[in-house]
Design an enzyme around this catalytic site. Structure first.
Site, PDB file in Angstrom:
ATOM      1  N   ASP A 177     -23.568 -39.952  -5.230  1.00  0.00           N
ATOM      2  CA  ASP A 177     -24.989 -40.159  -4.963  1.00  0.00           C
ATOM      3  C   ASP A 177     -25.139 -40.985  -3.668  1.00  0.00           C
ATOM      4  O   ASP A 177     -24.482 -40.684  -2.665  1.00  0.00           O
ATOM      5  CB  ASP A 177     -25.655 -40.828  -6.170  1.00  0.00           C
ATOM      6  CG  ASP A 177     -27.180 -40.762  -6.126  1.00  0.00           C
ATOM      7  OD1 ASP A 177     -27.725 -39.758  -6.594  1.00  0.00           O
ATOM      8  OD2 ASP A 177     -27.811 -41.708  -5.632  1.00  0.00           O
ATOM      9  N   TYR A 303     -34.586 -45.266  -0.799  1.00  0.00           N
ATOM     10  CA  TYR A 303     -35.044 -43.968  -0.300  1.00  0.00           C
ATOM     11  C   TYR A 303     -35.974 -44.167   0.905  1.00  0.00           C
ATOM     12  O   TYR A 303     -35.788 -43.531   1.951  1.00  0.00           O
ATOM     13  CB  TYR A 303     -35.794 -43.215  -1.416  1.00  0.00           C
ATOM     14  CG  TYR A 303     -34.895 -42.710  -2.507  1.00  0.00           C
ATOM     15  CD1 TYR A 303     -34.491 -41.375  -2.555  1.00  0.00           C
ATOM     16  CD2 TYR A 303     -34.427 -43.562  -3.496  1.00  0.00           C
ATOM     17  CE1 TYR A 303     -33.664 -40.907  -3.549  1.00  0.00           C
ATOM     18  CE2 TYR A 303     -33.594 -43.104  -4.507  1.00  0.00           C
ATOM     19  CZ  TYR A 303     -33.214 -41.779  -4.528  1.00  0.00           C
ATOM     20  OH  TYR A 303     -32.374 -41.315  -5.514  1.00  0.00           O
ATOM     21  N   HIS A 357     -23.321 -35.286 -12.494  1.00  0.00           N
ATOM     22  CA  HIS A 357     -23.571 -36.247 -11.422  1.00  0.00           C
ATOM     23  C   HIS A 357     -22.931 -37.609 -11.654  1.00  0.00           C
ATOM     24  O   HIS A 357     -22.771 -38.385 -10.730  1.00  0.00           O
ATOM     25  CB  HIS A 357     -25.088 -36.413 -11.286  1.00  0.00           C
ATOM     26  CG  HIS A 357     -25.534 -37.101 -10.041  1.00  0.00           C
ATOM     27  ND1 HIS A 357     -25.322 -36.592  -8.770  1.00  0.00           N
ATOM     28  CD2 HIS A 357     -26.200 -38.277  -9.860  1.00  0.00           C
ATOM     29  CE1 HIS A 357     -25.847 -37.403  -7.873  1.00  0.00           C
ATOM     30  NE2 HIS A 357     -26.379 -38.448  -8.510  1.00  0.00           N
TER      31      HIS A 357
END
Length: 379
Positions: A177, A303, A357
């Site tokens: 990630d 982000y 993930h």
């Protein structure tokens, strides 16, 4: 740089307040038969939150985490928390493990012992690692952040400082990630220090958009287009207006769980049944770490900060460090080896039959075995 020992020890009043808030949850009206199609399934979440309120024991999670030596320091004005588990093998290789969102250092709870002491699990002591697991700035005990500008590149610089201060001249990196982008930028900035780069997520532009795309790349591109169309609303929010969302997630534990659980459900190899991939203790341990540290908002800011700084995109320069890539079938973003080799010196490529993930949680034995094999081949 001053490093201080750290132990997780949550005040009981905070745990009591968490249970009180859960008991007062106001639930939205469900749509009949909708399930997970428009977000977290309300019947599952209500059941999970009931367990969280009445049965889940944070102290067990806390004790498991405190098995490992933990430390805090300050780098570039920000507190950094990390586990530093040294191997009983004195000349073990140093290895940093880097998580992403919505994860934490708890993601690696099943693999630290296997990596530091392979002989205890029937392995070869020559495969041992000294393991460093940081909480990314803004996440859990490395947060909340108090300044803007903590993008991927700044985090990469901070992680490099941590490894330097621990006395590791050369070391390996593992990232998934956001951790994959942080590790990649560390390898770009100081390739002479990185003995090997092991990634469970590789992002490279473009994906299946070339005229010479193979059938595999065309299929992967179509899967990614579907993913973008149906699964990336969270990115748009967290990359633009994370603060607006942070109010609700910081005030409501059920709201926080709903936001995170949906990603666990979508990104694990669970066949629609989340607890076939992760236990309730693992799910709630991670969510509770966000809740107790008040870092829902600051973790999401990665982000926005990375988009503003232009570091959220894949690396644009060739990473000339030996790279191992682990491909798990339920990883939302997958590329072909040919595409990965455009930007990475790929020397090992392993495709697994199961996993998603969060492979260190979902498939810890496969994860550890492949990491050992990758670094063994580099010796």
């Amino acid at each position: 740089m001053k490093v201080e020992s750290f132990v997780v020890n949550v005040d009981q009043r905070e745990l009591d307040d968490l249970r009180r808030r859960l008991s007062l949850t106001r639930w939205p009206q469900p749509i009949d038969g909708e399930g997970w199609s428009s977000g977290t399934d309300i019947s599952y979440l209500r059941d999970l939150c009931t367990y969280w309120e009445t049965e889940y024991d944070w102290r067990r999670t806390e004790a498991n985490l405190n098995r490992w030596p933990q430390f805090t320091t300050t780098v570039d004005g920000q507190r950094i928390h990390f586990l530093h588990a040294r191997s009983p093998v004195s000349d073990a290789r140093p290895l940093m493990l880097l998580h992403g969102w919505p994860s934490s250092v708890l993601e690696f709870g099943k693999v630290v012992a296997r990596l530091t002491d392979p002989a205890a699990y029937g392995g070869d002591p020559a495969d041992a690692f000294h393991v460093v697991v940081p909480s990314l700035p803004g996440y859990a005990w490395s947060g909340p952040i108090t300044q803007p500008g903590w993008d991927v590149s700044r985090i990469a610089n901070a992680m490099t400082v941590v490894m330097e201060h621990l006395g590791y001249g050369t070391y390996g990196l593992m990232g998934g990630d956001w951790g994959s982008l942080v590790a990649s930028r560390m390898a770009l900035a100081t390739p002479e220090r990185i003995s090997g780069l092991y990634l469970t997520l590789v992002t490279v532009p473009p994906t299946g958009a070339d005229d010479d795309s193979t059938p595999e790349e065309t299929l992967l591109a179509e899967e990614f287009r579907q993913y973008v169309a149906t699964e990336t609303g969270y990115i748009a929010i967290q990359a633009t207006k994370p603060q607006s969302l942070a109010f609700g997630l910081t005030d409501s534990p059920a709201g926080l769980a709903g936001w995170i659980v949906e990603k666990f459900h979508a990104w694990t190899d669970c066949g629609g049944q989340l607890e076939s991939a992760l236990t309730r203790e693992e799910i709630l341990g991670n969510i509770t770490a966000y809740w107790l540290t008040g870092t829902a908002g600051s973790s999401m800011r990665l982000y926005r900060e990375s988009v503003l700084a232009g570091s959220a995109s894949p690396v644009s320069k060739y990473v000339d460090v030996p790279t191992g890539v682990a491909v798990f079938p339920k990883e939302p973003y997958r590329v072909s080896r040919r595409q990965a080799e455009r930007l990475y010196r790929v020397v090992r490529w392993t495709e697994f039959a199961r996993g998603g993930h969060f492979p260190a949680l979902e498939q810890p034995e496969c994860f550890v075995t492949d990491i050992r094999a990758f670094f063994r081949e580099l010796a």
